[in-house]
Design a protein around this motif. Sequence first.
Motif, PDB file in Angstrom:
ATOM      1  N   VAL A  80       0.842  -1.201   0.000  1.00  0.00           N
ATOM      2  CA  VAL A  80       0.000   0.000   0.000  1.00  0.00           C
ATOM      3  C   VAL A  80       0.879   1.253   0.000  1.00  0.00           C
ATOM      4  O   VAL A  80       0.647   2.191  -0.774  1.00  0.00           O
ATOM      5  CB  VAL A  80      -0.997  -0.011   1.177  1.00  0.00           C
ATOM      6  CG1 VAL A  80      -1.752   1.307   1.256  1.00  0.00           C
ATOM      7  CG2 VAL A  80      -1.968  -1.173   1.047  1.00  0.00           C
ATOM      8  N   ASP A 113       0.105  -4.985  -5.630  1.00  0.00           N
ATOM      9  CA  ASP A 113      -1.088  -5.471  -4.935  1.00  0.00           C
ATOM     10  C   ASP A 113      -1.464  -4.471  -3.845  1.00  0.00           C
ATOM     11  O   ASP A 113      -0.803  -4.382  -2.822  1.00  0.00           O
ATOM     12  CB  ASP A 113      -0.823  -6.847  -4.337  1.00  0.00           C
ATOM     13  CG  ASP A 113      -2.024  -7.385  -3.582  1.00  0.00           C
ATOM     14  OD1 ASP A 113      -3.136  -6.841  -3.741  1.00  0.00           O
ATOM     15  OD2 ASP A 113      -1.847  -8.363  -2.828  1.00  0.00           O
ATOM     16  N   HIS A 114      -2.499  -3.719  -4.083  1.00  0.00           N
ATOM     17  CA  HIS A 114      -2.917  -2.685  -3.128  1.00  0.00           C
ATOM     18  C   HIS A 114      -4.364  -2.898  -2.679  1.00  0.00           C
ATOM     19  O   HIS A 114      -5.062  -1.956  -2.318  1.00  0.00           O
ATOM     20  CB  HIS A 114      -2.741  -1.285  -3.737  1.00  0.00           C
ATOM     21  CG  HIS A 114      -3.479  -1.099  -5.023  1.00  0.00           C
ATOM     22  ND1 HIS A 114      -2.940  -1.424  -6.232  1.00  0.00           N
ATOM     23  CD2 HIS A 114      -4.714  -0.642  -5.268  1.00  0.00           C
ATOM     24  CE1 HIS A 114      -3.819  -1.169  -7.180  1.00  0.00           C
ATOM     25  NE2 HIS A 114      -4.901  -0.694  -6.611  1.00  0.00           N
ATOM     26  N   ASP A 116      -5.551  -3.903  -0.032  1.00  0.00           N
ATOM     27  CA  ASP A 116      -5.821  -3.470   1.340  1.00  0.00           C
ATOM     28  C   ASP A 116      -5.860  -1.953   1.495  1.00  0.00           C
ATOM     29  O   ASP A 116      -6.094  -1.450   2.582  1.00  0.00           O
ATOM     30  CB  ASP A 116      -4.754  -4.039   2.287  1.00  0.00           C
ATOM     31  CG  ASP A 116      -4.843  -5.554   2.418  1.00  0.00           C
ATOM     32  OD1 ASP A 116      -5.930  -6.113   2.155  1.00  0.00           O
ATOM     33  OD2 ASP A 116      -3.823  -6.173   2.777  1.00  0.00           O
TER      34      ASP A 116
END
Length: 194
Positions: A80, A113-114, A116
């Motif tokens: 993130v 991969d974000h 969250d």
Amino acid sequence: MLGDQIGLTYALTFLSISQSSRGDNEAALAAITEALGIGVHVPTLLQVQSAQLQARTGDTAGARRLLERVEQSTPADDPVSLTRIRNALAELARLDGRLQEALSWHRSALATDHADAPTQFQALLRMNYALTLTALGQREEAGRQHEIAVELAMQTKDAPARAMVLEAQAAWFEEGGDDGQAAALRTRAAELRG
């Protein structure tokens, strides 16, 4: 003592966010600079916001240095934060007119991969990407990204983020000659800003 410093850092952070959402970037930068100067550990979000405010107030070189330093020190297992940094680097490249570099940073941010990440950040990520696509003349894909940004933003209660996304989409419609749709979106954004 440390608790007071942490509390002051967070108070200044929230003050900066409030000032920025009202468009007072100079005051927001002053508040965030004071928060950074307190000397306690500063979250990546705060450092990224500081760099974005530096860029918006004309110090793109300082903003770039800060973002590059933060990217170097951010662990790979913090996707993130890495996405936030890369999104800010994309915005900075676009503001400097380096559109291909901006596009590269967007692709890197979107490939990280974000899942969250907060929904309002995901909306702003898509909005920023749409702004770069528009600058590159890729209106159709920019429009699709604006739609995604609006859909994400409307899932949140974050009125400033919702307003910002609507204003960006309004500018896209206006640039395409649809002044009526642009005006309607700007009205909605103004209502959200209060």
